[in-house]
Design a protein around this motif. Structure first.
Motif, PDB file in Angstrom:
ATOM      1  N   ALA A  33       9.084  -7.292  -5.127  1.00 51.47           N
ATOM      2  CA  ALA A  33      10.005  -7.975  -4.252  1.00 51.47           C
ATOM      3  C   ALA A  33      10.623  -7.189  -3.527  1.00 51.47           C
ATOM      4  CB  ALA A  33      10.851  -9.051  -5.339  1.00 51.47           C
ATOM      5  N   GLY A  34      11.477  -7.203  -2.788  1.00 56.02           N
ATOM      6  CA  GLY A  34      12.096  -6.530  -1.720  1.00 56.02           C
ATOM      7  C   GLY A  34      12.239  -6.766  -0.381  1.00 56.02           C
ATOM      8  N   THR A  35      13.153  -5.469   0.892  1.00 52.65           N
ATOM      9  CA  THR A  35      13.751  -6.589   1.510  1.00 52.65           C
ATOM     10  C   THR A  35      13.020  -7.226   2.265  1.00 52.65           C
ATOM     11  OG1 THR A  35      13.231  -4.305   2.475  1.00 52.65           O
ATOM     12  CG2 THR A  35      15.084  -4.562   0.768  1.00 52.65           C
ATOM     13  N   THR A  36      11.402  -7.203   2.170  1.00 50.80           N
ATOM     14  CA  THR A  36      10.612  -7.874   3.476  1.00 50.80           C
ATOM     15  C   THR A  36       9.642  -9.332   2.177  1.00 50.80           C
ATOM     16  OG1 THR A  36       8.554  -6.465   3.118  1.00 50.80           O
ATOM     17  CG2 THR A  36       9.485  -5.601   4.463  1.00 50.80           C
ATOM     18  N   GLY A  37      10.448  -9.380   1.677  1.00 52.27           N
ATOM     19  CA  GLY A  37       9.582 -10.869   0.899  1.00 52.27           C
ATOM     20  C   GLY A  37       9.000 -10.166  -0.145  1.00 52.27           C
ATOM     21  N   PHE A  38       8.348 -11.534  -0.976  1.00 53.19           N
ATOM     22  CA  PHE A  38       7.899 -11.730  -2.136  1.00 53.19           C
ATOM     23  C   PHE A  38       6.167 -11.284  -2.292  1.00 53.19           C
ATOM     24  CE2 PHE A  38      11.728 -14.139  -2.336  1.00 53.19           C
ATOM     25  CZ  PHE A  38      12.419 -13.354  -3.833  1.00 53.19           C
ATOM     26  N   PHE A  46      -8.119   7.100  -5.713  1.00 54.73           N
ATOM     27  CA  PHE A  46      -9.436   7.806  -5.873  1.00 54.73           C
ATOM     28  C   PHE A  46      -9.213   9.303  -6.335  1.00 54.73           C
ATOM     29  CE2 PHE A  46      -8.125   7.741  -1.458  1.00 54.73           C
ATOM     30  CZ  PHE A  46      -8.255   9.192  -1.345  1.00 54.73           C
ATOM     31  N   HIS A  47      -8.674   9.820  -6.569  1.00 49.14           N
ATOM     32  CA  HIS A  47      -7.873  11.743  -6.168  1.00 49.14           C
ATOM     33  C   HIS A  47      -6.953  11.326  -7.466  1.00 49.14           C
ATOM     34  CE1 HIS A  47      -6.910  16.431  -5.276  1.00 49.14           C
ATOM     35  NE2 HIS A  47      -8.824  15.743  -4.723  1.00 49.14           N
ATOM     36  N   GLU A  48      -7.051  12.761  -7.994  1.00 47.69           N
ATOM     37  CA  GLU A  48      -5.594  12.898  -8.413  1.00 47.69           C
ATOM     38  C   GLU A  48      -4.429  13.175  -7.201  1.00 47.69           C
ATOM     39  OE1 GLU A  48      -3.566  16.588 -11.214  1.00 47.69           O
ATOM     40  OE2 GLU A  48      -5.287  17.207 -10.162  1.00 47.69           O
ATOM     41  N   HIS A  49      -4.416  13.450  -6.489  1.00 45.70           N
ATOM     42  CA  HIS A  49      -3.165  13.442  -5.343  1.00 45.70           C
ATOM     43  C   HIS A  49      -3.484  12.671  -4.345  1.00 45.70           C
ATOM     44  CE1 HIS A  49      -2.185  17.018  -7.133  1.00 45.70           C
ATOM     45  NE2 HIS A  49      -3.192  17.659  -7.117  1.00 45.70           N
ATOM     46  N   LEU A  50      -4.464  12.196  -4.093  1.00 42.20           N
ATOM     47  CA  LEU A  50      -3.973  10.501  -2.840  1.00 42.20           C
ATOM     48  C   LEU A  50      -4.594   9.274  -3.635  1.00 42.20           C
ATOM     49  CD1 LEU A  50      -6.288  12.613  -0.833  1.00 42.20           C
ATOM     50  CD2 LEU A  50      -4.445  12.390  -0.383  1.00 42.20           C
ATOM     51  N   ALA A  51      -4.154   8.467  -2.798  1.00 38.23           N
ATOM     52  CA  ALA A  51      -4.295   6.985  -3.235  1.00 38.23           C
ATOM     53  C   ALA A  51      -5.014   6.288  -1.965  1.00 38.23           C
ATOM     54  CB  ALA A  51      -3.277   6.196  -4.163  1.00 38.23           C
ATOM     55  N   VAL A  52      -5.164   5.121  -1.309  1.00 36.34           N
ATOM     56  CA  VAL A  52      -5.243   3.911  -0.443  1.00 36.34           C
ATOM     57  C   VAL A  52      -3.970   2.804  -0.809  1.00 36.34           C
ATOM     58  CG1 VAL A  52      -6.096   2.768   1.359  1.00 36.34           C
ATOM     59  CG2 VAL A  52      -6.855   5.291   0.504  1.00 36.34           C
ATOM     60  N   THR A  53      -3.039   2.055   0.202  1.00 31.62           N
ATOM     61  CA  THR A  53      -2.711   1.038  -0.540  1.00 31.62           C
ATOM     62  C   THR A  53      -2.461   0.341   0.002  1.00 31.62           C
ATOM     63  OG1 THR A  53      -1.270   2.183  -1.930  1.00 31.62           O
ATOM     64  CG2 THR A  53      -0.306   0.335  -2.108  1.00 31.62           C
ATOM     65  N   ALA A  54      -2.399  -0.761  -0.070  1.00 29.72           N
ATOM     66  CA  ALA A  54      -2.895  -2.012   0.923  1.00 29.72           C
ATOM     67  C   ALA A  54      -1.663  -3.452   0.244  1.00 29.72           C
ATOM     68  CB  ALA A  54      -3.879  -2.976   1.126  1.00 29.72           C
ATOM     69  N   ARG A  55      -0.499  -4.288   1.298  1.00 26.29           N
ATOM     70  CA  ARG A  55       0.576  -4.404   0.876  1.00 26.29           C
ATOM     71  C   ARG A  55       0.938  -5.538   2.110  1.00 26.29           C
ATOM     72  NH1 ARG A  55       5.236  -0.901   0.163  1.00 26.29           N
ATOM     73  NH2 ARG A  55       4.228  -0.972  -2.096  1.00 26.29           N
ATOM     74  N   TYR A  56       1.060  -7.283   1.088  1.00 29.37           N
ATOM     75  CA  TYR A  56       1.449  -8.137   1.509  1.00 29.37           C
ATOM     76  C   TYR A  56       2.608  -9.033   1.605  1.00 29.37           C
ATOM     77  CZ  TYR A  56       1.597 -12.200   4.492  1.00 29.37           C
ATOM     78  OH  TYR A  56       2.305 -13.271   4.947  1.00 29.37           O
ATOM     79  N   THR A  57       4.150  -8.915   1.753  1.00 29.26           N
ATOM     80  CA  THR A  57       4.824 -10.194   1.129  1.00 29.26           C
ATOM     81  C   THR A  57       5.781 -10.836   2.300  1.00 29.26           C
ATOM     82  OG1 THR A  57       6.048  -7.939   2.541  1.00 29.26           O
ATOM     83  CG2 THR A  57       5.976  -7.266   0.190  1.00 29.26           C
ATOM     84  N   ASP A  58       6.078 -11.959   1.843  1.00 29.83           N
ATOM     85  CA  ASP A  58       6.504 -12.671   2.636  1.00 29.83           C
ATOM     86  C   ASP A  58       7.772 -13.659   1.735  1.00 29.83           C
ATOM     87  OD1 ASP A  58       6.420 -15.028   4.993  1.00 29.83           O
ATOM     88  OD2 ASP A  58       4.252 -15.407   4.723  1.00 29.83           O
ATOM     89  N   GLY A  59       8.232 -14.990   2.543  1.00 30.11           N
ATOM     90  CA  GLY A  59       8.955 -15.616   1.719  1.00 30.11           C
ATOM     91  C   GLY A  59      10.892 -15.185   2.058  1.00 30.11           C
ATOM     92  N   LEU A  60      10.394 -14.932   1.926  1.00 30.79           N
ATOM     93  CA  LEU A  60      11.885 -13.776   2.014  1.00 30.79           C
ATOM     94  C   LEU A  60      12.988 -14.322   3.661  1.00 30.79           C
ATOM     95  CD1 LEU A  60      14.649 -12.623   0.581  1.00 30.79           C
ATOM     96  CD2 LEU A  60      13.910 -10.134   2.026  1.00 30.79           C
ATOM     97  N   SER A  61      14.356 -15.307   2.870  1.00 27.91           N
ATOM     98  CA  SER A  61      14.908 -15.421   4.416  1.00 27.91           C
ATOM     99  C   SER A  61      16.282 -15.708   3.848  1.00 27.91           C
ATOM    100  CB  SER A  61      14.247 -16.937   4.646  1.00 27.91           C
ATOM    101  OG  SER A  61      14.446 -18.203   3.488  1.00 27.91           O
ATOM    102  N   PHE A  62      17.424 -15.468   4.865  1.00 25.68           N
ATOM    103  CA  PHE A  62      18.646 -15.475   4.782  1.00 25.68           C
ATOM    104  C   PHE A  62      19.408 -15.890   6.090  1.00 25.68           C
ATOM    105  CE2 PHE A  62      17.905 -11.275   5.678  1.00 25.68           C
ATOM    106  CZ  PHE A  62      18.828 -11.020   6.531  1.00 25.68           C
ATOM    107  N   PHE A  77      17.146 -15.198   9.467  1.00 30.88           N
ATOM    108  CA  PHE A  77      16.124 -14.274   9.628  1.00 30.88           C
ATOM    109  C   PHE A  77      15.424 -15.159   8.647  1.00 30.88           C
ATOM    110  CE2 PHE A  77      19.637 -11.778  10.918  1.00 30.88           C
ATOM    111  CZ  PHE A  77      18.956 -11.192  12.128  1.00 30.88           C
ATOM    112  N   GLU A  78      13.874 -14.588   8.561  1.00 30.04           N
ATOM    113  CA  GLU A  78      12.931 -14.475   8.330  1.00 30.04           C
ATOM    114  C   GLU A  78      12.351 -13.655   8.670  1.00 30.04           C
ATOM    115  OE1 GLU A  78      11.831 -17.009   6.542  1.00 30.04           O
ATOM    116  OE2 GLU A  78      12.884 -18.832   7.825  1.00 30.04           O
ATOM    117  N   MET A  79      11.337 -13.036   6.518  1.00 28.24           N
ATOM    118  CA  MET A  79      11.027 -11.669   6.415  1.00 28.24           C
ATOM    119  C   MET A  79       9.190 -11.866   6.077  1.00 28.24           C
ATOM    120  SD  MET A  79      13.849  -9.869   7.113  1.00 28.24           S
ATOM    121  CE  MET A  79      15.425  -9.607   6.616  1.00 28.24           C
ATOM    122  N   LYS A  80       8.642 -10.929   6.608  1.00 26.27           N
ATOM    123  CA  LYS A  80       6.959 -10.629   6.319  1.00 26.27           C
ATOM    124  C   LYS A  80       6.647  -9.274   6.702  1.00 26.27           C
ATOM    125  CE  LYS A  80       4.975 -14.156   9.232  1.00 26.27           C
ATOM    126  NZ  LYS A  80       4.096 -15.920   9.211  1.00 26.27           N
ATOM    127  N   ALA A  81       5.600  -8.728   5.789  1.00 27.58           N
ATOM    128  CA  ALA A  81       4.885  -8.103   6.426  1.00 27.58           C
ATOM    129  C   ALA A  81       3.950  -7.376   5.868  1.00 27.58           C
ATOM    130  CB  ALA A  81       5.925  -6.590   6.163  1.00 27.58           C
TER     131      ALA A  81
END
Length: 223
Positions: A33-38, A46-62, A77-81
């Motif tokens: 959960a965060g400033t761009t939604g849930f 894959f390495h001690e010092h490296l990673a690849v990350t994919a993310r999706y957030t939505d559903g936050l409005s105010f 406002f509507e937020m998603k990313a």
């Protein structure tokens, strides 16, 4: 000299290969959960010092409201990313630095009404609410594909549950589009120009910060 350089390069490559083989690769999944939604993300370390990350957030409005000249605006406002990024763990533990791309969709539906007296002021010109109705439109803070940088903490090198957090920024590309409910600007070019000036004024107010803050917390399970 060439032979010596080849030996050194070979030794470095063998050392890196040994490090990569010794590291037990991990996959982490998180509820966040965060400033761009849930939403959720998945990270492959894959390495001690490296990673690849994919993310999706939505559903936050105010909702919020603000004043511009003689107009009161209500904004919903509507937020998603979504994002794809590389995480670099400089010490091989939990702390990481992150860089990549984010596809944000941060925008607001806005409705403007006169502050008082039933009169709008656009570009130093007065218009009555009776003739133009309400002002409606969309204010975009960030969309498309934008660069992202951040830092955070994730125990992706250890199996099991853990807490996770990340703080970063994504670039903005502010845009504002306004019209009136009565459509009077379609037959009045002066009003149309004045509304374009109002759009620019709102854009300047929103565009004071070149980045949008991204703060995320979550629960992670690492396999």
């Amino acid at each position: 000299m060439k032979k010596t350089l080849g030996v050194v390069c070979g030794s470095v490559l063998l050392a890196l290969a040994g490090t990569s083989q010794a590291f037990d690769q991990k996959v982490s999944v998180s509820a966040i959960a965060g400033t761009t939604g849930f939403g959720a993300d998945a990270s492959w370390r894959f390495h001690e010092h490296l990673a690849v990350t994919a993310r999706y957030t939505d559903g936050l409005s105010f909702g919020t409201d603000f004043n511009e000249d003689s107009v009161n605006y209500d904004a919903d406002f509507e937020m998603k990313a979504s994002s794809v990024k590389v995480d670099y763990f400089p010490f091989g533990g939990r702390f990481f630095l992150s860089a990549g791309v984010m596809m944000p969709d941060i925008e607001a539906s806005v409705v403007g009404t006169p502050e008082s007296g039933g009169v709008y002021e656009f570009n130093n010109q007065n218009y009555s609410a009776a003739e133009i109705g309400s002002v409606i439109g969309v204010a975009t803070v960030s969309d498309g594909t934008q660069p992202y940088v951040g830092l955070g903490w994730r125990s992706s090198h250890e199996s099991g549950f853990s807490l996770f957090s990340e703080f970063g920024v994504v670039a903005t590309n502010v845009d504002v589009s306004l019209s009136t409910t009565n459509g009077f600007e379609t037959i009045n070019p002066v009003l149309q120009d004045d509304i374009r000036a109002e759009e620019e004024s709102l854009k300047d107010d929103i565009d004071k910060l070149p980045v949008f803050p991204v703060a995320v917390i979550g629960v992670t399970y690492t396999f």
